[in-house]
Scaffold this motif. Structure first.
Motif, PDB file in Angstrom:
ATOM      1  N   ARG A   1       9.276  -5.898  -0.536  1.00  0.00           N
ATOM      2  CA  ARG A   1       9.590  -7.143   0.106  1.00  0.00           C
ATOM      3  C   ARG A   1       7.704  -7.730  -0.234  1.00  0.00           C
ATOM      4  O   ARG A   1       7.431  -8.702   0.027  1.00  0.00           O
ATOM      5  N   LEU A   2       6.597  -6.332  -0.399  1.00  0.00           N
ATOM      6  CA  LEU A   2       5.492  -7.146  -0.291  1.00  0.00           C
ATOM      7  C   LEU A   2       4.816  -7.550  -1.744  1.00  0.00           C
ATOM      8  O   LEU A   2       3.758  -7.696  -2.674  1.00  0.00           O
ATOM      9  N   LEU A  37       1.102   4.154   1.747  1.00  0.00           N
ATOM     10  CA  LEU A  37       1.425   1.946   1.503  1.00  0.00           C
ATOM     11  C   LEU A  37       0.980   1.486   2.413  1.00  0.00           C
ATOM     12  O   LEU A  37      -0.022   0.387   1.567  1.00  0.00           O
ATOM     13  N   GLU A  38       0.649   1.973   3.524  1.00  0.00           N
ATOM     14  CA  GLU A  38       0.057   1.220   4.659  1.00  0.00           C
ATOM     15  C   GLU A  38      -1.986   1.009   4.170  1.00  0.00           C
ATOM     16  O   GLU A  38      -2.734   0.724   3.904  1.00  0.00           O
ATOM     17  N   LEU A  44      -3.658  -4.574  -1.936  1.00  0.00           N
ATOM     18  CA  LEU A  44      -2.328  -5.687  -3.483  1.00  0.00           C
ATOM     19  C   LEU A  44      -2.876  -6.730  -3.556  1.00  0.00           C
ATOM     20  O   LEU A  44      -4.156  -6.938  -3.752  1.00  0.00           O
ATOM     21  N   ARG A  86      -2.332  -1.199   1.128  1.00  0.00           N
ATOM     22  CA  ARG A  86      -1.958  -2.836   1.659  1.00  0.00           C
ATOM     23  C   ARG A  86      -3.091  -3.794   1.310  1.00  0.00           C
ATOM     24  O   ARG A  86      -3.252  -4.946   0.561  1.00  0.00           O
ATOM     25  N   GLU A  98       9.969  -1.383   0.903  1.00  0.00           N
ATOM     26  CA  GLU A  98       9.055  -2.032   2.020  1.00  0.00           C
ATOM     27  C   GLU A  98       8.515  -2.919   0.691  1.00  0.00           C
ATOM     28  O   GLU A  98       7.246  -4.267   0.995  1.00  0.00           O
ATOM     29  N   ALA A  99       8.490  -2.039  -0.131  1.00  0.00           N
ATOM     30  CA  ALA A  99       7.237  -1.888  -1.504  1.00  0.00           C
ATOM     31  C   ALA A  99       7.524  -3.644  -2.138  1.00  0.00           C
ATOM     32  O   ALA A  99       7.085  -4.198  -2.361  1.00  0.00           O
TER      33      ALA A  99
END
Ligand code: HPA
Ligand code: ZN
Length: 346
Positions: free
Chosen positions: A195-196, A159-160, A166, A163, A192-193
């Motif tokens: 939240r993004l 995921l990082e 995105l 980023r 977290e995903a």
């Protein structure tokens, strides 16, 4: 104008029907011929001497027996052009099957683990998506899947890595070996995903128990369930998707190839429609499971005795379940209505 009076007309109606495909692993669209062409282009050696022997290995007994071969096939993908070529081949087939909107899963960890950059994967897929829009009129989106047999830490790292990109993919999914890797393993990554601003889906109840579907809904807070065919084993799990209109992306030919059902006549797709579940038909890994979207429609409808009304419902469900704006959804539904009108289906 034609009315639907016989199986040939039903087949033509279904073949040309506008539809969305929401459960397709783009790496699962890699045909043996393309695997060998890319292997040669990239100097990758394969454990099979030719296309025929590779295809002959496609006799699966369960999900894992497929995944082993699927990951081996994906090892030929190294360059941006490879990802483009793979997705473009899919889009051409999808277009021939009446697909006007597709949401493609991709498995970055399968590639980043081999040293391929996240950017290379996304650049190649995205350029094929742009080409599909320009040349075929297909709208498409990408959904990044975490491999559930890998750790939570690896999913966070993925995921990082994603980023900086995105905005180039709309959501996250969860795939690979289901049993033994329950959804809650990824609860924090999904939080977290979300939240993004990413949408959330997950494979659940393909081979795994109904509890995994509860886990995907309650812990991962997914908006769609991929497969979900085991939901009918728990009556409470039927009521909830109906009430909350949580779609299931069902892949009938996949379920047969991976021995989830004995044969298509035993599949519960027809029952799902009777119960009012927002079920959709999808191809999953079409290069491995015996066909693309229309093949899934034709074989399943014929085995279950489904007619034009069911086909239309499945297409409408695919648009309802897709991650598009209300305006675009409306436009898709109008195209479906127009198609039905041309076949004198009120
Ligand atoms: N199930 C789980 N993971 C997958 C699949 C599937 O059918 N295809 C590709 N990854
Ligand atoms: Zn799948």
């Amino acid at each position: 104008m034609t009315a639907i009076a016989d199986p040939a007309q039903l087949r033509a109606f279904v073949a040309g029907m506008p539809k969305a495909e929401l459960h397709i692993h783009i790496e699962g669209s890699l045909e043996p011929e393309l695997i060998f062409a890319l292997a040669q282009r990239n100097g990758v050696s394969l454990p099979y001497p030719d296309v025929e022997s590779l295809r002959a290995a496609y006799a699966f007994t369960n999900l894992q027996s497929f995944l082993d071969i699927y990951y081996a096939g994906a090892s030929v993908l190294l360059k941006e052009q490879d990802f483009h070529d793979m997705a473009w081949a899919y889009f051409q087939r999808a277009h021939a099957d009446g697909v006007i909107h597709a949401e493609l899963f991709f498995d970055p960890q399968t590639h980043t683990e081999r040293g391929v950059a996240m950017r290379t994967v996304i650049d190649g897929l995205e350029s094929a998506c742009r080409r599909a829009k320009a040349e075929l009129g297909i709208e498409s989106e990408l959904i990044l899947c975490f491999l559930r047999h890998l750790s939570e830490e690896a999913a966070f790292a993925t995921l990082e890595e994603a980023r900086p990109h995105l905005g180039r993919f709309i959501g996250v999914g969860l795939d690979s070996s289901e049993v033994g890797h329950p959804p809650e393993k990824f609860e924090r990554v999904y939080a977290e995903a979300r939240r993004l601003g990413l949408r959330a889906v997950a494979h659940a109840g393909e081979e795994g128990p109904p509890e995994y579907i509860w886990g995907a809904l309650d812990r991962l807070k997914v908006e769609r369930i991929d497969h979900g065919v085991q939901s009918l084993r728990d009556p409470r799990l039927v009521e909830r998707p109906v009430r909350e209109r949580i779609p299931l992306t069902v892949c009938p030919l996949s379920n047969i190839k991976l021995c989830v059902f004995r044969d298509l006549r035993a599949h519960n797709l027809g029952r799902m429609l009777e119960l009012g579940i927002v079920a959709t038909v999808n191809s999953d890994d079409p290069a491995y499971f015996g066909g693309y979207l229309n093949q899934n429609f034709h074989e399943t409808m014929s085995a279950l005795g489904l007619g034009a009304a069911a086909a239309r419902q499945l297409a409408a469900n695919s648009f309802e379940a897709s991650f598009v704006s209300p305006e675009r959804r409306q436009a898709y539904l109008e195209r479906l209505d127009a198609h039905c009108g041309r076949h004198r289906l009120a």
